[in-house]
Design an enzyme around this catalytic site. Structure first.
Site, PDB file in Angstrom:
ATOM      1  N   GLY A   1       0.995  -0.917  -0.166  1.00 34.02           N
ATOM      2  CA  GLY A   1       0.222   0.012  -0.195  1.00 34.02           C
ATOM      3  C   GLY A   1       1.138   1.239  -0.389  1.00 34.02           C
ATOM      4  O   GLY A   1       0.755   2.273  -0.178  1.00 34.02           O
TER       5      GLY A   1
ATOM      6  N   ASP B   1       4.736  -9.336   6.774  1.00 39.59           N
ATOM      7  CA  ASP B   1       4.454 -10.155   5.699  1.00 39.59           C
ATOM      8  C   ASP B   1       4.898 -10.747   4.541  1.00 39.59           C
ATOM      9  O   ASP B   1       4.650 -11.480   3.954  1.00 39.59           O
ATOM     10  CB  ASP B   1       2.617  -9.010   5.390  1.00 39.59           C
ATOM     11  CG  ASP B   1       1.583  -8.951   6.107  1.00 39.59           C
ATOM     12  OD1 ASP B   1       1.621  -9.719   7.303  1.00 39.59           O
ATOM     13  OD2 ASP B   1       1.132  -8.308   6.107  1.00 39.59           O
TER      14      ASP B   1
ATOM     15  N   ARG C   1       2.612 -26.438  21.258  1.00 38.71           N
ATOM     16  CA  ARG C   1       2.917 -27.855  20.778  1.00 38.71           C
ATOM     17  C   ARG C   1       2.807 -28.585  22.945  1.00 38.71           C
ATOM     18  O   ARG C   1       2.762 -29.604  22.589  1.00 38.71           O
ATOM     19  CB  ARG C   1       4.366 -27.943  20.034  1.00 38.71           C
ATOM     20  CG  ARG C   1       5.194 -29.114  19.871  1.00 38.71           C
ATOM     21  CD  ARG C   1       3.708 -30.374  18.879  1.00 38.71           C
ATOM     22  NE  ARG C   1       3.984 -29.760  17.912  1.00 38.71           N
ATOM     23  CZ  ARG C   1       3.199 -30.200  16.328  1.00 38.71           C
ATOM     24  NH1 ARG C   1       2.183 -31.560  17.209  1.00 38.71           N
ATOM     25  NH2 ARG C   1       3.955 -29.822  15.632  1.00 38.71           N
TER      26      ARG C   1
ATOM     27  N   GLU D   1      -4.076 -15.680   8.925  1.00 40.52           N
ATOM     28  CA  GLU D   1      -5.930 -14.946   9.827  1.00 40.52           C
ATOM     29  C   GLU D   1      -6.388 -14.568   8.000  1.00 40.52           C
ATOM     30  O   GLU D   1      -7.711 -14.381   8.209  1.00 40.52           O
ATOM     31  CB  GLU D   1      -5.288 -13.558  10.053  1.00 40.52           C
ATOM     32  CG  GLU D   1      -4.671 -12.484   9.168  1.00 40.52           C
ATOM     33  CD  GLU D   1      -4.579 -11.007  10.099  1.00 40.52           C
ATOM     34  OE1 GLU D   1      -5.153 -10.757  10.759  1.00 40.52           O
ATOM     35  OE2 GLU D   1      -3.350 -10.644  10.304  1.00 40.52           O
TER      36      GLU D   1
ATOM     37  N   ARG E   1       3.271  -8.709  15.814  1.00 43.60           N
ATOM     38  CA  ARG E   1       4.235  -7.510  15.290  1.00 43.60           C
ATOM     39  C   ARG E   1       4.891  -6.627  16.054  1.00 43.60           C
ATOM     40  O   ARG E   1       6.115  -5.467  15.191  1.00 43.60           O
ATOM     41  CB  ARG E   1       3.031  -5.904  15.160  1.00 43.60           C
ATOM     42  CG  ARG E   1       2.064  -6.496  13.446  1.00 43.60           C
ATOM     43  CD  ARG E   1       2.344  -5.128  12.440  1.00 43.60           C
ATOM     44  NE  ARG E   1       1.358  -4.386  12.624  1.00 43.60           N
ATOM     45  CZ  ARG E   1       0.433  -3.628  12.871  1.00 43.60           C
ATOM     46  NH1 ARG E   1      -0.235  -4.053  11.940  1.00 43.60           N
ATOM     47  NH2 ARG E   1      -0.201  -2.843  13.254  1.00 43.60           N
TER      48      ARG E   1
HETATM   49  O1  F6P Z   1       2.011  -5.484   9.298  1.00 43.62           O
HETATM   50  C1  F6P Z   1       0.980  -6.292   7.994  1.00 43.62           C
HETATM   51  C2  F6P Z   1      -0.288  -6.413   9.241  1.00 43.62           C
HETATM   52  O2  F6P Z   1       0.305  -7.478  10.322  1.00 43.62           O
HETATM   53  C3  F6P Z   1      -1.407  -8.318   8.345  1.00 43.62           C
HETATM   54  O3  F6P Z   1      -0.925  -9.261   8.572  1.00 43.62           O
HETATM   55  C4  F6P Z   1      -3.026  -7.642   9.100  1.00 43.62           C
HETATM   56  O4  F6P Z   1      -3.722  -8.809   8.518  1.00 43.62           O
HETATM   57  C5  F6P Z   1      -2.751  -6.136   9.451  1.00 43.62           C
HETATM   58  O5  F6P Z   1      -1.472  -6.028   9.494  1.00 43.62           O
HETATM   59  C6  F6P Z   1      -3.226  -5.301  10.662  1.00 43.62           C
HETATM   60  O6  F6P Z   1      -3.235  -4.283  10.976  1.00 43.62           O
HETATM   61  P1  F6P Z   1      -3.970  -2.848  11.280  1.00 43.62           P
HETATM   62  O7  F6P Z   1      -4.907  -3.256  11.778  1.00 43.62           O
HETATM   63  O8  F6P Z   1      -2.827  -2.269  11.929  1.00 43.62           O
HETATM   64  O9  F6P Z   1      -4.484  -2.661   9.678  1.00 43.62           O
END
Ligand code: F6P
Length: 320
Positions: free
Chosen positions: A104, A128, A155, A223, A253
């Site tokens: 982005g 990611d 595990r 996810e 993160r």
């Molecule tokens: O930084 C990437 C990421 O961790 C994705 O894997 C995740 O879906 C997204 O950011 C969610 O982040 P935010 O809540 O900041 O939009």
């Protein structure tokens, strides 16, 4: 070149601070002043920045997050805010811009590059690992290792209680974290958004494992695949196993960057400053087949990275 701007945009990634430090020190070493815009594009829009110096970036090499902060901003999608960003950059005589972020961020950088005649360089920094043209992004290795640490603990309890755990890792559009984590923890099933897998296939795998005497297991699911609770219910309904869920979430993160994320941040910063000094702009730096190089900015934001499906086949053999 007398002054450049840098900004961290999109989701934060461990190693962004390492890159901020390296960029600032390399720029200063070449007599370039560094404006660090705060909260990504928002800082450029609202004229919020800090002047970074060799000293002010001391003591951050090991810190997760970003001292410049970040945001998910759509400022470059709107004509008025886009014009304002250009105006602010010009008012400070910013002669080059370095943007750390993901897809982005590079799409937005490309939009900006069409409006302002200064070199813009992108640095892939996202957990990611989904930036086209680069084998790795800053923060990916740290996020993978954080998830592994958690799942290794899961595990232990899974084995002790004969339970199947569905562990959800980050990755809304791409499953690189899931794939690398899954391979590293010896997951029985890995689910990524890029490859569609029918629930009946997962249930067959679990039943086959029970036949083989495997009473516990780990499913690593990105996810973006869907709702892990729904999957848990379906498995519980069709098999005798006890299913539990663990969503790892935002812990992936944060945290101190691994050596690998720090080294990548440092060599990316060097390449970005080298490009700036050569007057080359509108590119993103990449790590490809062991080398650091760069590709055009428009390719990075618009093309999608493809997953190595051989890796998926490999884990399936090893999980048997
Ligand atoms: O930084 C990437 C990421 O961790 C994705 O894997 C995740 O879906 C997204 O950011 C969610 O982040 P935010 O809540 O900041 O939009």
């Amino acid at each position: 070149m007398k002054r450049i701007g840098i900004a961290t945009t999109g989701g934060d990634a461990p190693g962004m601070n390492t890159a901020i430090r390296a960029l600032t020190r390399l720029a200063q070493d070449n007599g370039i002043e560094v404006y660090g815009f705060e909260k990504g594009w928002e800082g450029m829009l609202h004229d919020q920045y800090q002047i970074l110096t060799t000293r002010s970036v001391g003591g951050i090499i090991h810190q997760g997050g970003t001292i410049l902060q970040t945001s998910r901003s759509d400022a470059l999608r709107h004509e008025d805010s886009k014009a304002k960003i250009v105006e602010i950059l010009q008012s400070h005589n910013i002669e080059g811009l370095i943007v750390l972020g993901g897809n982005g961020s590079f799409r937005a950088s490309y939009v900006l590059s069409q409006e302002i005649d200064i070199p813009i360089i992108g640095i892939p920094a996202t957990i990611d690992n989904d930036v086209y043209g680069s084998d790795e992004t800053i923060g990916f290795d740290t996020a993978v290792n954080s998830a592994i640490e958690q799942i290794d603990k899961i595990r232990d309890t899974a084995t002790s209680n004969d339970r199947l755990f569905i562990t959800e890792v980050m990755g809304r559009d791409h499953g690189y974290i899931a794939l690398h984590v899954g391979v590293s923890v010896g997951a029985e099933v890995i689910l990524v958004p890029e490859i569609e897998v029918d629930v009946s296939e997962i249930i067959e795998t679990i039943k086959a494992n029970i036949e083989k005497g495997k009473k516990s297991g780990i499913i690593v699911m990105a996810e973006g695949v869907g709702d892990c609770r729904e999957l848990a219910d379906q498995i519980a309904e069709k098999t005798p196993v006890t299913v539990r869920i663990n969503v790892l979430g935002y812990t992936q993160r944060g945290g101190s960057p691994t050596a690998r994320s720090r080294v990548l941040a440092t060599v990316f910063a060097r390449e970005a400053i080298d490009l700036m000094l050569s007057g080359i702009g509108n590119r993103i730096v990449v790590h490809k087949d062991g080398d650091v190089s760069s590709i055009p900015l428009d390719q990075a934001g618009l093309k999608s990275k493809t997953m190595d499906s051989e890796f998926i086949e490999l884990y399936k053999v090893l999980a048997s």
